[in-house]
Write an enzyme that holds these catalytic residues in place. Sequence first.
Site, PDB file in Angstrom:
ATOM      1  N   SER A 194       0.838  -1.204   0.000  1.00 61.08           N
ATOM      2  CA  SER A 194       0.000   0.000   0.000  1.00 61.08           C
ATOM      3  C   SER A 194       0.867   1.246   0.000  1.00 61.08           C
ATOM      4  CB  SER A 194      -0.899   0.016   1.236  1.00 61.08           C
ATOM      5  OG  SER A 194      -1.444   1.314   1.390  1.00 61.08           O
TER       6      SER A 194
ATOM      7  N   HIS B  20      -1.366  -1.371  -4.089  1.00 61.48           N
ATOM      8  CA  HIS B  20      -2.635  -1.021  -3.435  1.00 61.48           C
ATOM      9  C   HIS B  20      -2.691   0.500  -3.257  1.00 61.48           C
ATOM     10  CE1 HIS B  20      -6.098  -2.017  -0.815  1.00 61.48           C
ATOM     11  NE2 HIS B  20      -5.669  -1.039  -0.029  1.00 61.48           N
TER      12      HIS B  20
ATOM     13  N   ASP C 173      -4.832   3.546  -1.766  1.00 62.68           N
ATOM     14  CA  ASP C 173      -5.897   3.906  -0.822  1.00 62.68           C
ATOM     15  C   ASP C 173      -6.428   5.300  -1.107  1.00 62.68           C
ATOM     16  OD1 ASP C 173      -6.101   1.627   1.005  1.00 62.68           O
ATOM     17  OD2 ASP C 173      -4.024   2.092   1.495  1.00 62.68           O
TER      18      ASP C 173
ATOM     19  N   MET D 257      -9.003   8.060  -0.065  1.00 64.56           N
ATOM     20  CA  MET D 257      -9.839   8.459   1.082  1.00 64.56           C
ATOM     21  C   MET D 257     -10.338   9.876   0.862  1.00 64.56           C
ATOM     22  SD  MET D 257      -7.651   7.046   4.297  1.00 64.56           S
ATOM     23  CE  MET D 257      -6.686   5.535   4.231  1.00 64.56           C
TER      24      MET D 257
ATOM     25  N   HIS E 299      -8.433   0.961  -3.713  1.00 63.98           N
ATOM     26  CA  HIS E 299      -9.334   0.762  -2.574  1.00 63.98           C
ATOM     27  C   HIS E 299     -10.014   2.089  -2.273  1.00 63.98           C
ATOM     28  CE1 HIS E 299      -9.611  -0.285   2.029  1.00 63.98           C
ATOM     29  NE2 HIS E 299     -10.798  -0.214   1.453  1.00 63.98           N
TER      30      HIS E 299
ATOM     31  N   MET F  98     -12.154   4.331  -0.276  1.00 61.42           N
ATOM     32  CA  MET F  98     -12.809   4.598   1.006  1.00 61.42           C
ATOM     33  C   MET F  98     -13.502   5.954   0.863  1.00 61.42           C
ATOM     34  SD  MET F  98      -9.747   3.113   3.358  1.00 61.42           S
ATOM     35  CE  MET F  98      -8.642   3.153   1.961  1.00 61.42           C
TER      36      MET F  98
ATOM     37  N   MET G 291     -11.508  -5.927   5.871  1.00 60.39           N
ATOM     38  CA  MET G 291     -10.650  -5.027   6.646  1.00 60.39           C
ATOM     39  C   MET G 291     -10.279  -5.723   7.955  1.00 60.39           C
ATOM     40  SD  MET G 291     -10.303  -2.374   4.735  1.00 60.39           S
ATOM     41  CE  MET G 291      -9.243  -1.498   5.909  1.00 60.39           C
TER      42      MET G 291
ATOM     43  N   GLY H 259      -9.289   3.692   7.349  1.00 60.95           N
ATOM     44  CA  GLY H 259      -9.031   5.124   7.493  1.00 60.95           C
ATOM     45  C   GLY H 259      -7.584   5.527   7.700  1.00 60.95           C
TER      46      GLY H 259
ATOM     47  N   ASP I 244      -6.691  -6.482   4.617  1.00 66.67           N
ATOM     48  CA  ASP I 244      -6.072  -5.163   4.607  1.00 66.67           C
ATOM     49  C   ASP I 244      -6.080  -4.576   6.012  1.00 66.67           C
ATOM     50  OD1 ASP I 244      -5.182  -2.615   4.038  1.00 66.67           O
ATOM     51  OD2 ASP I 244      -6.883  -2.066   2.763  1.00 66.67           O
TER      52      ASP I 244
HETATM   53  C1  DX5 Z   1      -6.240   1.756   5.725  1.00 66.42           C
HETATM   54  C2  DX5 Z   1      -5.863   1.234   4.365  1.00 66.42           C
HETATM   55  C3  DX5 Z   1      -4.778   0.246   4.327  1.00 66.42           C
HETATM   56  C4  DX5 Z   1      -3.469   0.714   4.912  1.00 66.42           C
HETATM   57  C5  DX5 Z   1      -2.783  -0.471   5.487  1.00 66.42           C
HETATM   58  O1  DX5 Z   1      -7.561   2.137   5.793  1.00 66.42           O
HETATM   59  O2  DX5 Z   1      -6.975   0.649   3.712  1.00 66.42           O
HETATM   60  O3  DX5 Z   1      -4.577  -0.207   3.001  1.00 66.42           O
HETATM   61  O4  DX5 Z   1      -2.598   1.281   3.971  1.00 66.42           O
HETATM   62  O5  DX5 Z   1      -1.647  -0.039   6.135  1.00 66.42           O
HETATM   63  P1  DX5 Z   1      -0.882  -0.995   7.155  1.00 66.42           P
HETATM   64  O6  DX5 Z   1      -0.404  -2.165   6.342  1.00 66.42           O
HETATM   65  O7  DX5 Z   1       0.195  -0.130   7.654  1.00 66.42           O
HETATM   66  O8  DX5 Z   1      -1.887  -1.402   8.186  1.00 66.42           O
HETATM   67 ZN    ZN Z   2      -6.511  -0.266   1.743  1.00 64.81          ZN
END
Ligand code: DX5
Ligand code: ZN
Length: 225
Positions: free
Chosen positions: A10, A34, A36, A38, A67, A69, A138, A143, A176
Site C-alpha cells: 500500500s 494497493h 488507498d 480516502m 481501494h 474509502m 478489513m 481510514g 487489509d
Molecule cells: C487503511 C488502508 C490500508 C493501509 C494499510 O484504511 O486501507 O490499506 O494502507 O496499512 P498498514 O499495512 O500499515 O496497516
Molecule cells: Zn486499503
Amino acid sequence: MEPSPIIAPSILAADFARLAEEVRAVEGSADWVHVDVMDNHFVPNLTIGLPVVASLRQATAIPFDVHLMITDPDRWAPGYAEAGAYNVTFHAEACEDPVRLAKRLRAAGSKAGLAIDRDTAVEPYLELLPYLDTLLIMTIKAGFGGQKFLPEMLDKVRDVRRRITAKSLQVRLEVDGGIGADTIAQAAEAGADAFVAGTAVYGAEDPAEAIRKLRAMATRAAVTA
Ligand code: DX5
Ligand code: ZN
C-alpha cells in the site's frame, strides 16, 4: 492447485512526494500496488484521487488495486477503471447496490471488489460473491495506516473462504490492515489469498525483500492450512 498469494504493498505508507519511484521500487516483487483513496467523508482521512492515480498509472506496469474509502462510489468508481486500474474495490457501507456497481466496473474494464469494514458483518454479502472478483476484509477500521491487526476479523475470512470453496468461485479474498511478518500466516491460514501491506513494506529498509518474505510466509501457511 491453489493460485499463488498476491502481495499488494500500500502506497499509503510510501513517500507521497516520490510516488513514482516508490512504486518502481517494488516492480518485480509486488503483484499489485494497493492505492488507498480516502475522501474525508467516508473516512476522516484524506489521501489522493483520480488525477494522481491516472498519472501514476503511466509510471509503472504493475496492476493497480484501488481501494475506494469514499462516499458515493457509484459516481466515482468507474473513472478509476477507465484510468486503467486493474481492480477497483468500493465499500459495502457506502453502496446501495453493489452488484450493479460491480457490473459497471467490469464493463468499464476493471475487476470489481467489495470491501467490508471492521464493524460490518459479512453474511449479508456472501450471496454477492458470484458477481465479484475480489472481496476485501478489513482487519482494522478503515481510514489510517499503521494500525494493529484485529485477529477477530479472521472469522469473516473463514466464512468467505468456506463459501468460495463450496461454490467453486473465482474470487480473490483480500485482507487489509496490520498485515506483516507477525500476522500474515494467520490470515493465510484463515483463507486469505491477497494481502495488503503498507507499513510492513514501505517501512522496511528494503521493500522488495520485505515483499518476498511476506509472500514466502503466506505460501507456507496456505500449504499447511
Ligand atoms: C487503511 C488502508 C490500508 C493501509 C494499510 O484504511 O486501507 O490499506 O494502507 O496499512 P498498514 O499495512 O500499515 O496497516
Ligand atoms: Zn486499503
